[in-house]
Design a protein around this motif. Structure first.
Motif, mmCIF file in Angstrom:
data_model
loop_
_atom_site.group_PDB
_atom_site.id
_atom_site.type_symbol
_atom_site.label_atom_id
_atom_site.label_comp_id
_atom_site.label_asym_id
_atom_site.label_seq_id
_atom_site.Cartn_x
_atom_site.Cartn_y
_atom_site.Cartn_z
ATOM 1 N N LEU A 148 -2.406 184.032 -25.090
ATOM 2 C CA LEU A 148 -2.152 182.619 -24.809
ATOM 3 C C LEU A 148 -0.709 182.388 -24.362
ATOM 4 C CD1 LEU A 148 -4.089 180.831 -27.690
ATOM 5 C CD2 LEU A 148 -4.491 180.550 -25.239
ATOM 6 N N THR A 149 0.222 183.101 -24.998
ATOM 7 C CA THR A 149 1.620 182.965 -24.591
ATOM 8 C C THR A 149 1.804 183.401 -23.150
ATOM 9 O OG1 THR A 149 2.482 183.233 -26.840
ATOM 10 C CG2 THR A 149 3.970 183.782 -25.032
ATOM 11 N N ALA A 150 1.281 184.569 -22.791
ATOM 12 C CA ALA A 150 1.414 185.058 -21.415
ATOM 13 C C ALA A 150 0.788 184.079 -20.420
ATOM 14 C CB ALA A 150 0.771 186.432 -21.289
ATOM 15 N N TRP A 151 -0.388 183.543 -20.773
ATOM 16 C CA TRP A 151 -1.069 182.579 -19.901
ATOM 17 C C TRP A 151 -0.189 181.351 -19.666
ATOM 18 C CZ3 TRP A 151 -2.839 177.677 -19.287
ATOM 19 C CH2 TRP A 151 -3.939 177.458 -18.455
ATOM 20 N N HIS A 152 0.346 180.798 -20.752
ATOM 21 C CA HIS A 152 1.157 179.580 -20.615
ATOM 22 C C HIS A 152 2.523 179.856 -19.987
ATOM 23 C CE1 HIS A 152 -1.333 176.464 -22.357
ATOM 24 N NE2 HIS A 152 -1.653 177.252 -23.366
ATOM 25 N N LEU A 153 3.095 181.021 -20.239
ATOM 26 C CA LEU A 153 4.362 181.344 -19.578
ATOM 27 C C LEU A 153 4.218 181.242 -18.064
ATOM 28 C CD1 LEU A 153 5.545 184.496 -21.603
ATOM 29 C CD2 LEU A 153 6.468 182.169 -21.770
ATOM 30 N N LEU A 154 3.099 181.766 -17.557
ATOM 31 C CA LEU A 154 2.891 181.804 -16.114
ATOM 32 C C LEU A 154 2.345 180.488 -15.575
ATOM 33 C CD1 LEU A 154 1.396 185.385 -16.036
ATOM 34 C CD2 LEU A 154 3.507 184.701 -14.896
ATOM 35 N N ARG A 155 1.331 179.947 -16.224
ATOM 36 C CA ARG A 155 0.668 178.758 -15.708
ATOM 37 C C ARG A 155 1.422 177.469 -16.028
ATOM 38 N NH1 ARG A 155 -2.939 180.035 -11.781
ATOM 39 N NH2 ARG A 155 -4.944 180.807 -12.519
ATOM 40 N N THR A 156 1.802 177.303 -17.297
ATOM 41 C CA THR A 156 2.358 176.027 -17.756
ATOM 42 C C THR A 156 3.864 175.942 -17.526
ATOM 43 O OG1 THR A 156 0.630 175.930 -19.450
ATOM 44 C CG2 THR A 156 2.539 174.483 -19.740
ATOM 45 N N SER A 157 4.591 176.973 -17.926
ATOM 46 C CA SER A 157 6.053 176.905 -17.868
ATOM 47 C C SER A 157 6.615 177.321 -16.512
ATOM 48 C CB SER A 157 6.650 177.783 -18.972
ATOM 49 O OG SER A 157 6.286 177.302 -20.248
ATOM 50 N N ALA A 200 16.122 177.020 -12.762
ATOM 51 C CA ALA A 200 15.656 176.340 -13.962
ATOM 52 C C ALA A 200 15.518 177.332 -15.103
ATOM 53 C CB ALA A 200 14.313 175.663 -13.712
ATOM 54 N N VAL A 201 15.841 176.876 -16.315
ATOM 55 C CA VAL A 201 15.571 177.626 -17.538
ATOM 56 C C VAL A 201 14.584 176.802 -18.356
ATOM 57 C CG1 VAL A 201 16.518 178.549 -19.674
ATOM 58 C CG2 VAL A 201 17.835 178.734 -17.542
ATOM 59 N N VAL A 202 13.464 177.410 -18.696
ATOM 60 C CA VAL A 202 12.400 176.716 -19.414
ATOM 61 C C VAL A 202 12.140 177.449 -20.727
ATOM 62 C CG1 VAL A 202 10.030 175.864 -19.309
ATOM 63 C CG2 VAL A 202 11.361 176.121 -17.190
ATOM 64 N N GLY A 203 12.155 176.724 -21.821
ATOM 65 C CA GLY A 203 11.817 177.321 -23.104
ATOM 66 C C GLY A 203 10.337 177.168 -23.396
ATOM 67 N N PHE A 204 9.784 178.124 -24.145
ATOM 68 C CA PHE A 204 8.370 178.041 -24.497
ATOM 69 C C PHE A 204 8.155 178.502 -25.927
ATOM 70 C CE2 PHE A 204 4.166 179.867 -25.124
ATOM 71 C CZ PHE A 204 3.368 178.789 -24.757
ATOM 72 N N TRP A 205 7.326 177.718 -26.667
ATOM 73 C CA TRP A 205 6.879 178.079 -28.011
ATOM 74 C C TRP A 205 5.421 177.680 -28.108
ATOM 75 C CZ3 TRP A 205 8.356 175.367 -33.230
ATOM 76 C CH2 TRP A 205 7.955 176.184 -34.301
ATOM 77 N N LEU A 206 4.564 178.637 -28.408
ATOM 78 C CA LEU A 206 3.126 178.423 -28.399
ATOM 79 C C LEU A 206 2.695 177.284 -29.319
ATOM 80 C CD1 LEU A 206 0.334 179.382 -27.392
ATOM 81 C CD2 LEU A 206 0.308 181.010 -29.316
#
Length: 317
Positions: free
Chosen positions: A115-124, A250-256
């Motif tokens: 899920l993290t990999a998916w959202h890193l690429l798709r969402t963030s 851009a720098v984007v942070g991500f936390w599942l």
């Protein structure tokens, strides 16, 4: 029931097996008889109390389990903590049925890292077709899936970094176009060279410190660096607004955890990942299975970067 509990914060040495009462499922929860629990790098931060969310003691670590519900369903579930145990009470909406053809280890590899990999690429990062993607720690649980998903999502070039020859070879087997050595010294130049002399569009970064700094410096105009960890436990140089504006970066942070409870951000991508795995289009890597009694060794191996893919605790032995 047998469980792993910590009563003080510290390193792997504070992880101890104990006997605890079985949990009771509350409103909106379901009890899972745990067969296997996942081990994440974030668990090492939780145990030493250096994670994004602070924890209180005593604590049973572990944020993901796979097992059976009382009605016989085989599910994989995400949870705050409590996974390193023979029984776990999980939120029903976070329990996802595992299709035939997907192993316990594969399912556990998907629920956090996938899920993290998916959202890193798709969402963030909002990957677009043809863009170049750098995946740091490309043989790890998240990295090994991000390499495959980047290709599946249309990346033009995937550049992997890893700490050993064997890990770089694994990244290439999983679909990376090129794999380079990790390490901040000369990192910017190596990434540009690996991208055919062009600065990359996307960097997925979880090391922090100088590797973060070098990765940001390597970004192309309108590039996105997505940061989702700080494995080195060294903070990067503070990012100045002018430095971002000057290169349109851009720098984007991500936390599942921020995806949970939001429509379309948990069950739908999880279903896609499970289907891709069942069909053989995605190959989660299981890097090691440890008995519950050897959880400290799993944490030691993870922190020492001796592992690849997903680490599993076998709770049944």
């Amino acid at each position: 029931m047998r469980a792993i509990q910590i009563t003080e914060f510290g390193g792997p040495e504070v992880l101890r097996q104990v006997e605890l009462p079985e949990p009771v499922a509350g409103p909106g929860q379901v009890l899972v008889r745990v067969d296997s629990a996942g081990v994440n790098y974030a668990d090492t931060h939780t145990v030493e109390n250096s994670y994004l969310s602070k924890t209180t003691l005593p604590l049973v670590p572990g944020g993901e389990v796979v097992g059976r519900t009382p009605d016989g369903r085989r599910v994989v579930a995400l949870m705050d903590n409590g996974g390193y145990a023979q029984q776990a009470a999980v939120q029903e909406y976070l329990a996802h049925e595992v299709p035939d053809g997907v192993t316990d280890g594969q399912a556990l590899a998907l629920v956090v890292q996938g899920l993290t990999a998916w959202h890193l690429l798709r969402t963030s990062a909002r990957i677009a077709g043809g863009e170049s993607v750098v995946v740091h720690a490309a043989a790890g649980g998240t990295g090994s899936l991000a390499v495959q998903l980047a290709k599946a999502f249309g990346a033009g070039r995937v550049i992997a970094t890893a700490s050993s020859k064997e890990k770089r070879e694994l990244a290439l087997e999983l679909g990376a176009d090129v794999a380079v050595e990790v390490g901040a010294e000369g990192m910017k130049e190596r990434l540009v060279e690996a991208n055919g002399g062009k600065k990359p569009d996307i960097v997925l970064e979880m090391t922090g410190g100088p590797v973060f700094d070098a990765s940001l410096a390597a970004l192309a105009p309108f590039g996105r660096l997505v940061t989702y960890g700080m494995a080195s436990r060294v903070p990067p140089t503070p990012v100045q607004a002018a430095a971002l504006m000057g290169r349109s970066r851009a720098v984007v942070g991500f936390w599942l955890m921020h995806c949970l409870g939001r429509p379309g951000m948990y069950r739908e991508p999880m279903a896609e990942l499970l289907a891709m795995t069942a069909e053989g289009r995605l190959k989660p890597q299981v890097g090691g299975v440890y008995p519950l009694t050897e959880v400290a060794r799993a944490h030691e191996d993870l922190r020492a970067r001796r592992t690849y893919g997903k680490l599993i605790l076998d709770v049944t032995v």
